[in-house]
Write an enzyme that holds these catalytic residues in place. Structure first.
Site, PDB file in Angstrom:
ATOM      1  N   ALA A  65       1.082  -1.354  -0.294  1.00 34.06           N
ATOM      2  CA  ALA A  65      -0.077   0.222   0.089  1.00 34.06           C
ATOM      3  C   ALA A  65       0.929   0.994   0.086  1.00 34.06           C
ATOM      4  CB  ALA A  65      -0.431   0.077   1.143  1.00 34.06           C
TER       5      ALA A  65
ATOM      6  N   GLY B  44       3.642   1.537  -1.783  1.00 36.31           N
ATOM      7  CA  GLY B  44       4.426   1.886  -3.609  1.00 36.31           C
ATOM      8  C   GLY B  44       3.663   2.569  -4.211  1.00 36.31           C
TER       9      GLY B  44
ATOM     10  N   LEU C 114       2.807   2.253  -7.055  1.00 35.94           N
ATOM     11  CA  LEU C 114       1.071   1.591  -8.025  1.00 35.94           C
ATOM     12  C   LEU C 114       0.446   1.652  -7.003  1.00 35.94           C
ATOM     13  CD1 LEU C 114      -0.167   0.454 -10.960  1.00 35.94           C
ATOM     14  CD2 LEU C 114       0.306  -2.361  -9.347  1.00 35.94           C
TER      15      LEU C 114
ATOM     16  N   LYS D  50      -0.055   3.798  -5.092  1.00 35.85           N
ATOM     17  CA  LYS D  50      -0.876   5.397  -4.869  1.00 35.85           C
ATOM     18  C   LYS D  50      -1.328   5.920  -6.103  1.00 35.85           C
ATOM     19  CE  LYS D  50       2.894   8.336  -4.777  1.00 35.85           C
ATOM     20  NZ  LYS D  50       4.745   8.726  -4.676  1.00 35.85           N
TER      21      LYS D  50
ATOM     22  N   ARG E 140       5.221  -2.419   5.064  1.00 33.07           N
ATOM     23  CA  ARG E 140       6.369  -2.484   5.994  1.00 33.07           C
ATOM     24  C   ARG E 140       6.118  -1.248   6.654  1.00 33.07           C
ATOM     25  NH1 ARG E 140      11.126  -4.355   2.457  1.00 33.07           N
ATOM     26  NH2 ARG E 140      10.726  -2.246   1.206  1.00 33.07           N
TER      27      ARG E 140
ATOM     28  N   TYR F 262       6.739 -12.058  -3.993  1.00 32.11           N
ATOM     29  CA  TYR F 262       5.122 -12.862  -4.576  1.00 32.11           C
ATOM     30  C   TYR F 262       5.511 -14.183  -3.392  1.00 32.11           C
ATOM     31  CZ  TYR F 262       3.458 -10.219  -8.392  1.00 32.11           C
ATOM     32  OH  TYR F 262       3.251  -9.053  -8.876  1.00 32.11           O
TER      33      TYR F 262
ATOM     34  N   HIS G  31       1.515  -6.666 -23.444  1.00 39.32           N
ATOM     35  CA  HIS G  31       0.625  -5.731 -24.073  1.00 39.32           C
ATOM     36  C   HIS G  31       0.181  -6.200 -25.718  1.00 39.32           C
ATOM     37  CE1 HIS G  31       0.462  -4.351 -20.658  1.00 39.32           C
ATOM     38  NE2 HIS G  31       2.051  -3.492 -21.150  1.00 39.32           N
TER      39      HIS G  31
ATOM     40  N   GLN H 234      -5.433   4.629 -27.931  1.00 41.77           N
ATOM     41  CA  GLN H 234      -4.715   5.212 -27.393  1.00 41.77           C
ATOM     42  C   GLN H 234      -3.309   6.345 -28.215  1.00 41.77           C
ATOM     43  OE1 GLN H 234      -3.289   3.913 -23.814  1.00 41.77           O
ATOM     44  NE2 GLN H 234      -1.239   4.085 -23.829  1.00 41.77           N
TER      45      GLN H 234
ATOM     46  N   TYR I 258     -10.334   3.977 -37.620  1.00 44.28           N
ATOM     47  CA  TYR I 258     -10.698   4.384 -39.316  1.00 44.28           C
ATOM     48  C   TYR I 258     -10.269   3.588 -40.415  1.00 44.28           C
ATOM     49  CZ  TYR I 258      -5.658   6.017 -38.664  1.00 44.28           C
ATOM     50  OH  TYR I 258      -4.553   5.713 -38.485  1.00 44.28           O
TER      51      TYR I 258
HETATM   52  P1  NDP Z   1       0.016   6.882 -42.541  1.00 44.82           P
HETATM   53  O1  NDP Z   1       0.509   6.982 -43.817  1.00 44.82           O
HETATM   54  O2  NDP Z   1       1.139   8.297 -41.432  1.00 44.82           O
HETATM   55  O3  NDP Z   1       1.248   6.261 -41.603  1.00 44.82           O
HETATM   56  C1  NDP Z   1       0.323   4.404 -41.985  1.00 44.82           C
HETATM   57  C2  NDP Z   1       1.901   3.889 -41.575  1.00 44.82           C
HETATM   58  O4  NDP Z   1       3.231   4.243 -42.010  1.00 44.82           O
HETATM   59  C3  NDP Z   1       1.935   4.061 -39.872  1.00 44.82           C
HETATM   60  O5  NDP Z   1       2.102   2.460 -39.308  1.00 44.82           O
HETATM   61  C4  NDP Z   1       3.209   4.809 -39.649  1.00 44.82           C
HETATM   62  O6  NDP Z   1       4.362   4.747 -38.907  1.00 44.82           O
HETATM   63  C5  NDP Z   1       3.882   4.234 -41.006  1.00 44.82           C
HETATM   64  N1  NDP Z   1       5.043   5.222 -41.208  1.00 44.82           N
HETATM   65  C6  NDP Z   1       5.172   6.524 -41.466  1.00 44.82           C
HETATM   66  N2  NDP Z   1       6.018   7.026 -41.602  1.00 44.82           N
HETATM   67  C7  NDP Z   1       6.746   6.422 -42.297  1.00 44.82           C
HETATM   68  C8  NDP Z   1       8.545   5.817 -43.113  1.00 44.82           C
HETATM   69  N3  NDP Z   1       8.779   6.963 -43.362  1.00 44.82           N
HETATM   70  N4  NDP Z   1       8.520   4.350 -43.258  1.00 44.82           N
HETATM   71  C9  NDP Z   1       7.962   3.228 -42.770  1.00 44.82           C
HETATM   72  N5  NDP Z   1       6.845   4.062 -42.843  1.00 44.82           N
HETATM   73  C10 NDP Z   1       6.100   4.517 -42.249  1.00 44.82           C
HETATM   74  O7  NDP Z   1      -1.474   6.602 -42.094  1.00 44.82           O
HETATM   75  P2  NDP Z   1      -1.966   7.463 -40.915  1.00 44.82           P
HETATM   76  O8  NDP Z   1      -3.133   6.287 -40.361  1.00 44.82           O
HETATM   77  O9  NDP Z   1      -0.474   6.861 -39.658  1.00 44.82           O
HETATM   78  O10 NDP Z   1      -3.079   8.377 -40.301  1.00 44.82           O
HETATM   79  C11 NDP Z   1      -1.681  10.351 -40.795  1.00 44.82           C
HETATM   80  C12 NDP Z   1      -2.568  10.695 -39.805  1.00 44.82           C
HETATM   81  O11 NDP Z   1      -3.976  10.810 -39.562  1.00 44.82           O
HETATM   82  C13 NDP Z   1      -2.402  10.329 -38.290  1.00 44.82           C
HETATM   83  O12 NDP Z   1      -1.359  10.833 -37.514  1.00 44.82           O
HETATM   84  C14 NDP Z   1      -3.871   9.490 -37.944  1.00 44.82           C
HETATM   85  O13 NDP Z   1      -3.510   9.409 -36.366  1.00 44.82           O
HETATM   86  C15 NDP Z   1      -4.471  10.893 -38.538  1.00 44.82           C
HETATM   87  N6  NDP Z   1      -5.639   9.872 -38.700  1.00 44.82           N
HETATM   88  C16 NDP Z   1      -6.699  10.065 -37.381  1.00 44.82           C
HETATM   89  C17 NDP Z   1      -7.707   9.860 -37.595  1.00 44.82           C
HETATM   90  C18 NDP Z   1      -8.965  10.264 -36.617  1.00 44.82           C
HETATM   91  O14 NDP Z   1      -8.422  10.657 -35.431  1.00 44.82           O
HETATM   92  N7  NDP Z   1      -9.816   9.893 -36.351  1.00 44.82           N
HETATM   93  C19 NDP Z   1      -7.929   8.635 -39.154  1.00 44.82           C
HETATM   94  C20 NDP Z   1      -6.853   9.398 -39.945  1.00 44.82           C
HETATM   95  C21 NDP Z   1      -6.817   9.754 -39.823  1.00 44.82           C
HETATM   96  P3  NDP Z   1       4.633   5.355 -37.457  1.00 44.82           P
HETATM   97  O15 NDP Z   1       3.369   5.091 -36.159  1.00 44.82           O
HETATM   98  O16 NDP Z   1       5.607   5.353 -36.486  1.00 44.82           O
HETATM   99  O17 NDP Z   1       4.760   6.557 -38.171  1.00 44.82           O
HETATM  100  C1  BG6 Z   2       3.352  -0.737 -18.360  1.00 48.38           C
HETATM  101  C2  BG6 Z   2       4.885  -0.994 -19.126  1.00 48.38           C
HETATM  102  O1  BG6 Z   2       3.180  -2.389 -18.414  1.00 48.38           O
HETATM  103  O2  BG6 Z   2       2.631   0.141 -19.644  1.00 48.38           O
HETATM  104  C3  BG6 Z   2       5.508   0.500 -18.993  1.00 48.38           C
HETATM  105  O3  BG6 Z   2       5.797  -1.594 -17.869  1.00 48.38           O
HETATM  106  C4  BG6 Z   2       4.278   1.234 -20.034  1.00 48.38           C
HETATM  107  O4  BG6 Z   2       6.411   0.880 -19.567  1.00 48.38           O
HETATM  108  C5  BG6 Z   2       3.234   1.288 -19.934  1.00 48.38           C
HETATM  109  O5  BG6 Z   2       5.248   3.143 -19.846  1.00 48.38           O
HETATM  110  C6  BG6 Z   2       2.792   1.976 -20.766  1.00 48.38           C
HETATM  111  O6  BG6 Z   2       1.020   1.771 -20.614  1.00 48.38           O
HETATM  112  P1  BG6 Z   2      -0.482   3.085 -20.706  1.00 48.38           P
HETATM  113  O7  BG6 Z   2      -1.265   2.426 -20.684  1.00 48.38           O
HETATM  114  O8  BG6 Z   2       0.340   4.025 -20.309  1.00 48.38           O
HETATM  115  O9  BG6 Z   2       0.332   2.216 -22.340  1.00 48.38           O
END
Ligand code: NDP
Ligand code: BG6
Length: 542
Positions: free
Chosen positions: A66, A68, A70, A72, A99, A174, A290, A422, A428
């Site tokens: 309690a 720690g 996590l 808190k 403790r 544990y 995850h 997130q 989309y």
């Molecule tokens: P993108 O085409 O920008 O990216 C698609 C994928 O390609 C992602 O996995 C990205 O990785 C990867 N990528 C980016 N740059 C490179 C690179 N140089 N070489 C290889 N892979 C690459 O499309 P997204 O779907 O990401 O959309 C673009 C933006 O539009 C985003 O910010 C998205 O959140 C936004 N959007 C938001 C929506 C909403 O909020 N409802 C709806 C549609 C789009 P990495 O993740 O590393 O960049």
């Molecule tokens: C935990 C990892 O399990 O998940 C952390 O130990 C990480 O390193 C965290 O920051 C991320 O969780 P979230 O919910 O913030 O995406």
């Protein structure tokens, strides 16, 4: 002896929990602004009108550790929110154990910055803390647990009360704690449930040892292994999207999916947690749990029902079809400071004073996994995770194959379905549509379900709120079963051992970048295609 609820009642509770989503959806369809507590209130009414769930009214939630971080930052705040929203059984008491020589007032003060209390909730908060007590003791000392037991018995409904033990503790204790709980603190008349936090071991062997130890003390129905990603809205939505729609089912396989990309990115480094992190690394910290859990939900077959074991059976089947990860399909990285960056961004992983000098621990990893079954054979599942990257993001991305027999002169880009976990939950689908106006050429656009605009007033509960409520209700669907855990470690242990033995130098990447370009090369090599042509126009101004 312990009294566990009959299986059927648990399944019913799962259905009721699903009702929370149905209710909020219903309210918004008809534009009835149900507040969060009203939605939860409905849920609570249903739960407590369920005779099976009422079998014992008194519950005691025991927080081991309690004092720690996590406890808190996560556990006390979550209990407070559940209590505030009237979701917990009427007679619920909370007992902290650690403790340190603490008081409830000291715990309250330590938690205060994380409780998000409004002025009007001050009285309710005092009532919450009046239900709290604290026992200080030593984890390996049996008499400390005998004291704790005395405290539990002294609470209203003490002998009958159901007990939930949350182990917010380092894994080193544990063994002692679980043994002492089993021998000194179990409720004789109510049920007992043990909530365990990761890490569940460091590799297959240590995890098996921990599992054997726990199963010598408790039944699988009593053990709740938390992977908090399973409590996230969009991770839970994966099952509904897949199995509640007709449109995705027929294309959700190797015939139409070119690759699946599962991503976890954080825009900050280890921030003084380097000691813990260096021992584990990004693969153990995020990928093995995850990301792999998300993979299971994307790849598994439709379960026979939504009962916990039917769902977990399917997850285990998927894991069994995945071969151990091969080093040739892995890229490891470690962040270095960006001299032009601001504040922390100037500092690399090795500049963290809690990280051992010269460490080769990976803070970034991309790995390719294959599910060798009829649905997925040959489709790469690209798992990417890292710290100190360009943004905070967790998402699932299915990239579909090229349109066969293209009649548009190579202008069509691959469709993608993205479930953004997130921030800013969204689903989309990136697709081609006719460029509006006098043109007849295809243009990239999207079908967009952004939660903040579609479900404007819905406040999504935190992952821990959902999961702790699940433990009260006895639903294990969103918890990791021991055979799932074994399979997850089987997949990653050979790689982890090889890394530990050979200590390959991770590729340096700048704090705030997208990670090593070698990771993009790997993704490209196995079939992911990035065109760089997609431009999103934000209609929501999020
Ligand atoms: P993108 O085409 O920008 O990216 C698609 C994928 O390609 C992602 O996995 C990205 O990785 C990867 N990528 C980016 N740059 C490179 C690179 N140089 N070489 C290889 N892979 C690459 O499309 P997204 O779907 O990401 O959309 C673009 C933006 O539009 C985003 O910010 C998205 O959140 C936004 N959007 C938001 C929506 C909403 O909020 N409802 C709806 C549609 C789009 P990495 O993740 O590393 O960049
Ligand atoms: C935990 C990892 O399990 O998940 C952390 O130990 C990480 O390193 C965290 O920051 C991320 O969780 P979230 O919910 O913030 O995406």
């Amino acid at each position: 002896t312990t009294a566990e609820e009959p299986y059927d009642s648990r399944a019913r509770v799962v259905v009721v929990i699903s009702g929370i989503f149905a209710l909020s959806g219903y309210a918004f369809y008809y534009n009835i602004p149900l507040s969060r507590s009203e939605v939860f209130g409905e849920l609570r009414k249903e739960l407590h009108e369920d005779e099976e769930f009422r079998q014992s009214d008194a519950h005691i939630f025991i927080i081991m550790g309690a004092s720690g971080d996590l406890a808190k930052k996560k556990i006390y705040p979550t209990l407070w929110w559940l209590f505030r929203d009237g979701l917990l059984p009427e007679q619920t008491y909370f007992v902290g154990f650690a403790r340190s020589n603490l008081t409830v007032d000291a715990i309250r003060a330590a938690c205060m910055p994380y409780l998000k209390v409004t002025e009007s909730e001050a009285d309710r908060l005092s009532t919450f803390f009046s239900r709290n007590s604290y026992v200080s003791g030593v984890y390996a000392d049996e008499s400390s647990f005998a004291n704790l037991h005395k405290e539990l018995l002294s609470l209203p409904g003490g002998t009958e009360a159901n007990r939930l033990f949350y182990l917010a503790l380092p894994p080193t204790v544990y063994h002692d704690v679980t043994k002492n709980i089993r021998h000194h603190c179990m409720s004789a008349k109510g049920w007992n449930r043990i909530i365990v936090e990761k890490p569940f071991g460091r590799d297959l062997q240590s995890s098996e040892e921990l599992s054997a130890h726990l199963s010598s003390l408790f039944t699988e129905e009593q053990i709740y292994r938390i992977d908090h990603y399973l409590g996230k809205e969009m991770v839970q939505n994966l099952m509904v999207l897949r199995f509640g729609n007709r449109i995705f089912g027929p294309i959700w396989n190797r015939d139409s999916v070119a690759c699946v990309v599962l991503t976890f990115k954080e825009p900050f480094g280890t921030q003084g947690r380097g000691g813990y992190f260096d021992d584990f690394g990004i693969i153990r910290d995020v990928m093995q749990n995850h990301l792999l859990q998300m993979l299971c939900l994307v790849a598994m077959e439709k379960p026979a029902s939504t009962s916990s074991d039917d769902v977990r059976d399917e997850k285990v089947k998927v894991l069994k079809c995945i071969a151990p990860v091969s080093m040739s399909e892995v890229v490891l990285g470690q962040y270095v400071g960006d001299p032009e960056g601001e504040g922390d961004a100037k500092l690399g992983y090795l500049d963290d004073s809690t990280v051992p000098k010269g460490s080769t621990q990976a803070t970034f990893a991309t790995a390719v996994l294959y599910v060798h079954n009829e649905r997925w054979d040959g489709v790469p599942f690209i798992l990417r995770c890292g710290k100190a990257l360009n943004e905070r993001k967790a998402e699932v991305r299915l990239q579909f194959t090229d349109v066969p027999g293209d009649i548009f002169g190579n202008q069509c880009r691959r469709n993608e379905l993205v479930v953004r976990v997130q921030p800013n939950e969204a689903v989309y689908a990136k697709m081609m549509s006719k460029k509006p106006g006098v043109y007849f050429s295809p243009e990239e656009t999207e079908l967009d379900l952004t939660y903040k605009s579609r479900y404007k007033d819905v406040k999504l509960p935190d992952a821990y709120e959902r999961l702790i409520l699940d433990v009260f209700c006895g639903s294990q669907m969103h918890f990791v079963r021991s055979d799932e855990l074994r399979e997850a470690w089987r997949i990653f242990t050979p790689l982890l051992h090889q890394i530990e033995k050979e200590k390959p130098t991770p590729i340096p990447y700048k704090y705030g970048s997208r990670g090593p370009t070698e990771a993009d090369d790997l993704a490209k090599r196995v079939g992911f295609r990035y065109e760089g042509t997609y431009k999103w126009v934000n209609p929501h101004r999020l």
